[in-house]
Every structure is written in C-alpha cells, then in structure tokens.
Write an enzyme that holds these catalytic residues in place. Structure first.
Site, mmCIF file in Angstrom:
data_model
loop_
_atom_site.group_PDB
_atom_site.id
_atom_site.type_symbol
_atom_site.label_atom_id
_atom_site.label_comp_id
_atom_site.label_asym_id
_atom_site.label_seq_id
_atom_site.Cartn_x
_atom_site.Cartn_y
_atom_site.Cartn_z
ATOM 1 N N SER A 202 -2.238 89.404 8.657
ATOM 2 C CA SER A 202 -3.072 89.461 10.095
ATOM 3 C C SER A 202 -4.524 88.775 9.729
ATOM 4 O O SER A 202 -4.519 87.787 9.266
ATOM 5 C CB SER A 202 -3.383 90.756 10.755
ATOM 6 O OG SER A 202 -3.733 90.736 11.900
ATOM 7 N N ASP A 444 6.248 88.580 17.030
ATOM 8 C CA ASP A 444 4.718 88.970 16.963
ATOM 9 C C ASP A 444 4.224 89.114 18.300
ATOM 10 O O ASP A 444 4.292 88.079 18.997
ATOM 11 C CB ASP A 444 4.261 88.222 16.088
ATOM 12 C CG ASP A 444 2.651 88.854 15.644
ATOM 13 O OD1 ASP A 444 2.099 89.223 16.373
ATOM 14 O OD2 ASP A 444 2.311 88.500 14.542
ATOM 15 N N HIS A 490 4.053 92.540 14.797
ATOM 16 C CA HIS A 490 3.039 92.070 13.854
ATOM 17 C C HIS A 490 2.736 92.726 12.651
ATOM 18 O O HIS A 490 2.382 93.831 12.792
ATOM 19 C CB HIS A 490 1.902 92.067 15.077
ATOM 20 C CG HIS A 490 0.587 91.690 14.367
ATOM 21 N ND1 HIS A 490 0.648 90.215 13.853
ATOM 22 C CD2 HIS A 490 -0.547 92.161 13.888
ATOM 23 C CE1 HIS A 490 -0.696 90.229 13.551
ATOM 24 N NE2 HIS A 490 -1.455 91.406 13.585
#
Ligand code: NAG
Ligand code: NAG
Ligand code: NAG
Ligand code: NAG
Ligand code: NAG
Ligand code: NAG
Ligand code: NAG
Ligand code: NAG
Ligand code: NAG
Ligand code: NAG
Ligand code: NAG
Ligand code: NAG
Ligand code: CA
Length: 580
Positions: A202, A444, A490
């Site tokens: 991320s 995601d 995610h």
C-alpha cells in the site's frame, strides 16, 4: 566456557568489531560506538545523545500476512538526526538480530495510509531471515505520528520538507543509515556484501517504488504489494464512488452493494475453471458477467458496530431487494471515472472487490441513507490540495466528475516530483542488478489492481518498446515480476474468498532469487484461512492468467489470453499527457 573465558571471548570479538550475543551488542554505549558517521547521508547531523538500545527475547509473531509465524529476539536501536539548516528531528529505529543469527542482510520497511511506518509489524519481518530491519518516523514528531499531523504548516502554507520526507527522502536516509549501522555493529568487512531488501504494501509499496525509481544502488531486492502510487489519481479515486452516488442521486444501503459483491463472486467464481469461492479471473468476470442480473435479488444484513479500519460507521439492520439504481451505482463505479465529455480519467476496482469507498451513512434523524466522505480521498483534497488543516471537505456539494478530473491534474502539478511515484525508466536499477517482486490482490478494494498492471506495462513500453510484446515482457520479467493474487483484498487475504492463496513468503523467495539466483516463475503462496489453511499454492506471473482444468486440480495452468490482457488496459484520454 568459564566466565573469564567468556569475557575475553567477547573482548576479542569486540576488538574485531564482532560480539558474542544479543546482550553484548544491545547496550547504549555499544550502539553509540558503532553509529554511522554523519557523512553517510549528505547534510545531516546525528544526535549521539539520543541513542537507545533495548533487547527483547523470544517474542512470538503470528498471523502476519507478510511473513510466516516465528519467534524472534532483537535489539531495538533508535537514534535521531537533523537536517542541517532545518531545526528538525528525525528518529529511526532498527531491530537487530543476535550476531549468531545475523545473515548479512538489511531490510527497509515502510508504512500504510498516511503512516510512514507500520509500528512493530513490518520491521519484525526481517528477523526470521537474519536481517536487520529499519523504519523511520519521517521527522513528524514520534514513531506514532502520522504525516497529516504536520501538513500544512498553517492554512495555505504547505510543509514541503514533510512532503519530500514522506515522498521518498525519509526511507532513503533510514536505509543508508541502517546499512552503515549494520556494517558497524556486526563488523562486516568491506569485501562482504551486505544484501539490502525492501518490503512494504500500500503506502509502503509506493515507498518501495520511490526508492527503486531514484536510488538504483540502494536495494538488491524489493517486495512491493499494492502500491499507492500514481498518487494524485489514487487519492482522488477514493472520492469517486461518493461522487457517483451524488451524481446518480442514490445512496445504497451498504448491504445492497455487499449482496451485489456476493452474487458477483458466486457468478464469476467458476469462470476460472474451478468452483472454489475464488474469482481468480476478474478479467473474465468483467468481460462476461452482466451485473444487471442481480436486480431484484433479496439482501439482508444484521446491524453492525462501527469499525476504525477501514473506517466505517455503525449500520442498522438492512433488508430489501437489489434495485436498478443500486446496480447502476455499482456499474458506474466499476467503469471508472469519466469526465462530462465521456473521456476516461481513471479506472476502478475489479468486479468481485467490495465497494469500500461507496460507504453511505445512515441518518438516524431521517432514517435515510446519505452521502459519506471517503476519508483518504477527502483528506487528500482538503489538506494536500487546498492546504487546509482539516481531514474532511466542508461539503461535496457541487463536486462533479469534472471536478475530480481537475483535482487529479492539480495534484499532478503539485506533487509530480514527490508523491506521484510512477517514473517508468528503471534502467539504472536494472543495470545495478536490482530485482522486484510486485504483487497486487485481484479483489483489492482500496487501490485498483489495474494500477499495478498499468505501471508494469509503462515500464515495459518505456524500456523495451522496440521489442515484441512477448519478448519485451520476457526481458522485463527477468528482473521485475508482477503477480495478481486471486481473491486477495487490499494487502491482505479476503474473508469473502477464503480459499484464495496469499504470498506470505515473498521475502524468502526474493532472498533466494538475489542470493542464490533462484528465479521465481510462479509465486509461492499459502492459503491463510478456511478449510485449506496452510496449503501451498502457486500464483501465475503476469501477463499469464490462471485457468484450471477441473475442480480437482490444485494448481492452475498459466495461460495467455489476449482479451483478458486487453481488459486491464485503459486509454486515459481525458488526460493530455502520458500517465505512466
Ligand atoms: C529464548 O529461548 C531460547 C530457546 O528456547 C532459550 O534458550 C533462551 O533462554 C530464551 N531467552 C530468554 C531471555 O528467555
Ligand atoms: C508489537 O506490539 C504489540 C503491542 O504492544 C505487542 O503485543 C507485540 O508483542 C509486539 N510485537 C513484537 C514483535 O515485539
Ligand atoms: C524502539 O524503541 C524506542 C525507544 O524505546 C521506542 O520508542 C520504539 O517504539 C521502539 N520501536 C519499535 C518498532 O519497537
Ligand atoms: C491542525 O488542527 C489540529 C486539530 O485538528 C491542531 O491540533 C493543530 O495544531 C493544527 N495545526 C495547525 C498548523 O494549525
Ligand atoms: C573499508 O573501507 C573504508 C573506505 O572505503 C575504509 O575507510 C575502511 O578502513 C575499510 N575497512 C576495512 C575493515 O577494511
Ligand atoms: C456475503 O457473504 C458473506 C460470506 O461469504 C456473508 O458473511 C455476508 O453476510 C454476505 N453478505 C450479504 C449482504 O449477504
Ligand atoms: C465444481 O464444483 C461445483 C460446486 O462446488 C459444481 O457445481 C460443479 O459442477 C463442479 N464442476 C465440475 C466440472 O465438476
Ligand atoms: C443494464 O441495465 C441498464 C438499464 O438499467 C442498461 O442501460 C445497461 O445497458 C444494462 N447493461 C447490460 C450490460 O446489459
Ligand atoms: C426481510 O423482509 C421480508 C419482506 O418484508 C420478510 O419476509 C423477511 O422475514 C425479512 N427478513 C429478515 C431477516 O428480517
Ligand atoms: C437509520 O437509523 C435509524 C435509527 O437507528 C433507523 O430508524 C432507520 O431505519 C435507519 N435507516 C435505514 C435505511 O435503515
Ligand atoms: C484552517 O482551516 C480549517 C479548515 O478550513 C479551519 O477549520 C481552521 O479554523 C483554520 N485555522 C485557522 C487558524 O484559520
Ligand atoms: C513456500 O510456501 C510454503 C508454504 O505454503 C513454505 O513452506 C515454503 O517454505 C515456501 N517456499 C519458499 C521458497 O519460501
Ligand atoms: Ca474459482
């Protein structure tokens, strides 16, 4: 050994720069005596009085997604430095293994969201591999202080040093200092290579790319998950779902969208050839599934309490049937941002991902569902574009798809050289022998999976554009490999698709690649939940896509499918310059 022999052994080892045990190296005087020199990073002064060293023994780490369960012992060494000419104070922390466990490795780590580090989570991931691991506080005030606490300096006045520290500078400095500290502490002689790695997901993934793009000699191997790069697009994308709802004037109860997701998963699961609850081919889902087929299906959700992350308000019980309006909202979100002239501005999540950004809010006074501001998107615009010291926009009234496009372009102007992080020519890194494992969950819900595909494609075209598609991918994949993880959410496994694989051993794979030349073809992964917990799986390397021949087959064939590949690429014709 008798105590006197012990003491002299330590002294002998200490004299050569080595030491016998974790306790021996884990003292403030020892750390102080082995600090990097100020010249390790141009323009800094290390505060030698700030050094701390604290040992922790036999702590168990478990249920982490970026490394397997382990028991680790480490010395946490921290110190501060300042940038000459700025009255700042930046703290770095390093976890060092016992000298007997040290394997000539350094691991840099990053953060997530607006945090520049992941607390004690990512940093622990080096210890199982005998690596010293490091993190930074970015100079934001403490290891727990997020970047948005120091931006802007005052309304209208940006904090440019903090922007650049977050953008790339702090991780770079932490890495240089960490490598030097490591060599000093363990007395690594100049002829021994200290292998250097990076691992993050991320925002931590964006930070990894920020290093590779700028500092080609710094990292031998980077493991990068779902990077939050193409920053000006990525952050505004978080607001897109809210503006779809506002534009279509329909604010779906969360349960309605959740049921659309469940029905999508059920319908698209078999398209990959194996009915296992995992949509391993969201591209086929996108090409073949008609989301209108969900209209009229019933949904029900029990009341739920608020959650801090991902941030979501409390919801009452919801019972209804999926509406045409609800499906229109979902389909418009999935089609990606288009401006009022119908030109594509950006792209969205894959079908089967949850609609996290589309969160609506129950109004307890009126009993209606209404607009909610997706935090990362709203804060980006209010704080980093408008330079107002606030975390939400005062209102979304009047905000249109064109406004979102203009905000994207504004962010590009303001932060092209600090946050955007899509520089596509990685020739210096490749020539320095660097390697990248880049992975992204195919479901995601926070960073579009196609974002990673677009960057891999940009690097391919920029570096190998004169070769054929297959030859250029082959050349690129020799050192930069992309893997889309079936069903994964995610930076984590997905509770809605529990049988999906997760690449938990990426750092081990990277170490084998860098140090032993064992080049991965499929990516090693493990099922981390559900009835297949612990089972090994392999993930196909982009641009090949997984296809199973039967329900009974464990591993997929990795096939070439032009229509599927094409479905991942977008012509962003609303933006009149290259978008890498
Ligand atoms: C840590 O565990 C090892 C192996 O079980 C043991 O020998 C050692 O005494 C433990 N150390 C501490 C400080 O508990
Ligand atoms: C990280 O911090 C948490 C909370 O303080 C603690 O429970 C955990 O043991 C720590 N992990 C490590 C590896 O030190
Ligand atoms: C390392 O030690 C410092 C100083 O005690 C502490 O503030 C910090 O939280 C520790 N860092 C980690 C990642 O454990
Ligand atoms: C920004 O607002 C926060 C409260 O939300 C306050 O603590 C902080 O001091 C403010 N910063 C500036 C620079 O005004
Ligand atoms: C390593 O190299 C540095 C500079 O290149 C030199 O100052 C230092 O003495 C060398 N150390 C050893 C142990 O050879
Ligand atoms: C979707 O499926 C999950 C289980 O996979 C379930 O927990 C959830 O309640 C379902 N959502 C709806 C809206 O039915
Ligand atoms: C695969 O399994 C699903 C249910 O798990 C079943 O409906 C389907 O018919 C199976 N497919 C084949 C080819 O056996
Ligand atoms: C879904 O229905 C809408 C009207 O509600 C229509 O405009 C759209 O073309 C339909 N989509 C598909 C793929 O059939
Ligand atoms: C949902 O509403 C329908 C129709 O009003 C009703 O039959 C059903 O019992 C309700 N379900 C729940 C779980 O409340
Ligand atoms: C919103 O919350 C109120 C109070 O809890 C409740 O009466 C109302 O039914 C809820 N609205 C919806 C659409 O569920
Ligand atoms: C700065 O802007 C925020 C948001 O517009 C506002 O709440 C705050 O009062 C302003 N601060 C000052 C000192 O004007
Ligand atoms: C691959 O994953 C399995 C668990 O699924 C693990 O046992 C094995 O060590 C991993 N291989 C590498 C190279 O990390
Ligand atoms: Ca499947």
């Amino acid at each position: 050994m008798r105590p006197s022999q012990w003491t002299s052994a330590v002294a002998a080892l200490a004299a050569t720069g080595n030491a016998a045990s974790l306790a021996d190296i884990c003292t403030t005087p020892y750390a102080k005596a082995h600090l990097p020199s100020d010249s390790t990073v141009d323009g800094i002064t290390i505060d030698t009085s700030s050094v701390t060293a604290q040992a922790t023994y036999n702590v168990s780490v478990s249920d982490e997604v970026m490394y397997p369960d382990a028991t680790i012992s480490y010395c946490n060494v921290t110190f501060a430095y300042s940038h000459n000419g700025l009255e700042d104070q930046v703290y770095v922390a390093y976890w060092l293994p016992a000298p007997s466990a040290f394997q000539n490795r350094f691991l840099a780590t990053g953060g997530g969201g607006l945090a520049i580090n992941s607390g004690n989570t990512s940093i622990a991931g080096g210890l199982p591999y005998g690596a010293v691991a490091g993190l930074t506080d970015g100079g934001f005030g403490s290891f727990d202080t997020q970047w948005d606490a120091v931006v802007p300096l005052a309304n209208g006045t940006n904090n440019w040093p903090a922007i650049y520290m977050f953008g790339y500078q702090a991780i770079h400095e932490m890495t240089l200092l960490g490598k030097a500290l490591t060599k000093n502490i363990y007395g690594t002689d100049n002829s021994t290579k200290l292998y250097s790695y990076y691992q993050g997901c991320s925002e931590g993934g964006r930070e990894g790319w920020s290093q590779i793009q700028r500092f080609p000699d710094q990292i031998d191997g980077a493991v990068i998950g779902a990077p939050a790069f193409r920053y000006s697009f990525q952050q505004v994308q978080h607001l897109f779902s809210n503006i779809v709802e506002q534009t279509l004037d329909y604010f779906p109860p969360p349960c309605e969208l959740n049921e659309i997701v469940n029905l999508t998963i059920a319908a698209c699961d078999p398209m990959d050839g194996k009915t296992d609850g995992v949509v391993a081919r969201t591209d086929l889902c996108k090409l073949r599934f008609n989301i209108n087929s969900t209209i009229g299906k019933p949904y029900y959700c029990a009341a739920e309490a608020a959650t801090p992350f991902p941030p979501a308000p409390a919801t009452p019980a919801q019972n209804g049937t999926i509406s045409a309006k609800g499906v229109e909202v979902a389909a418009t979100i999935l089609a990606g941002l288009k401006d009022s002239e119908g030109r594509q501005v950006y792209f969205s999540y894959q079908p089967a991902a949850t609609f996290a950004d589309a969160q609506t809010q129950n109004n307890s006074l009126t009993g209606d569902w209404g607009l909610y501001q997706s935090e990362l998107g709203a804060e980006w615009v209010e704080r980093y574009l408008m330079l107002q010291n606030a975390s939400l926009l005062p209102t979304l009234d009047g905000v249109t798809y064109d406004t979102l496009r203009d905000w994207i372009v504004q962010g590009l102007h303001m932060y092209a050289d600090s946050l955007q992080t899509t520089w596509p020519d990685l020739t210096p890194f490749e020539q320095a022998g660097g390697k990248v494992l880049h992975w992204h969950g195919e479901s995601d819900n926070s960073i579009p999976t196609a974002s990673s595909v677009r960057y891999h494609e940009s690097v391919r075209k920029v570096m190998y554009g004169d070769l054929s598609y297959n030859a250029s991918n082959a050349a690129l994949n020799e050192w930069y490999k992309l893997y889309l993880v079936p069903g994964a959410a995610h930076c984590s496994p997905n509770t809605l698709q529990p049988n999906g694989p997760f690449p938990q051993t990426n750092l081990a794979v990277m170490i084998d690649w860098v140090e032993k030349g064992l080049e991965p073809v499929t990516l090693n992964a493990t099922v981390l939940q559900g009835e297949h917990l612990g089972e090994n799986r392999q993930i196909c390397q982009w641009p090949l896509r997984p296809q199973w021949t039967s329900n009974a087959t464990v591993e997929p064939e990795c096939v070439y499918d032009q229509a599927s590949i094409d479905s991942w690429h977008y012509d962003l014709d609303a933006i009149k310059l290259p978008v890498y």
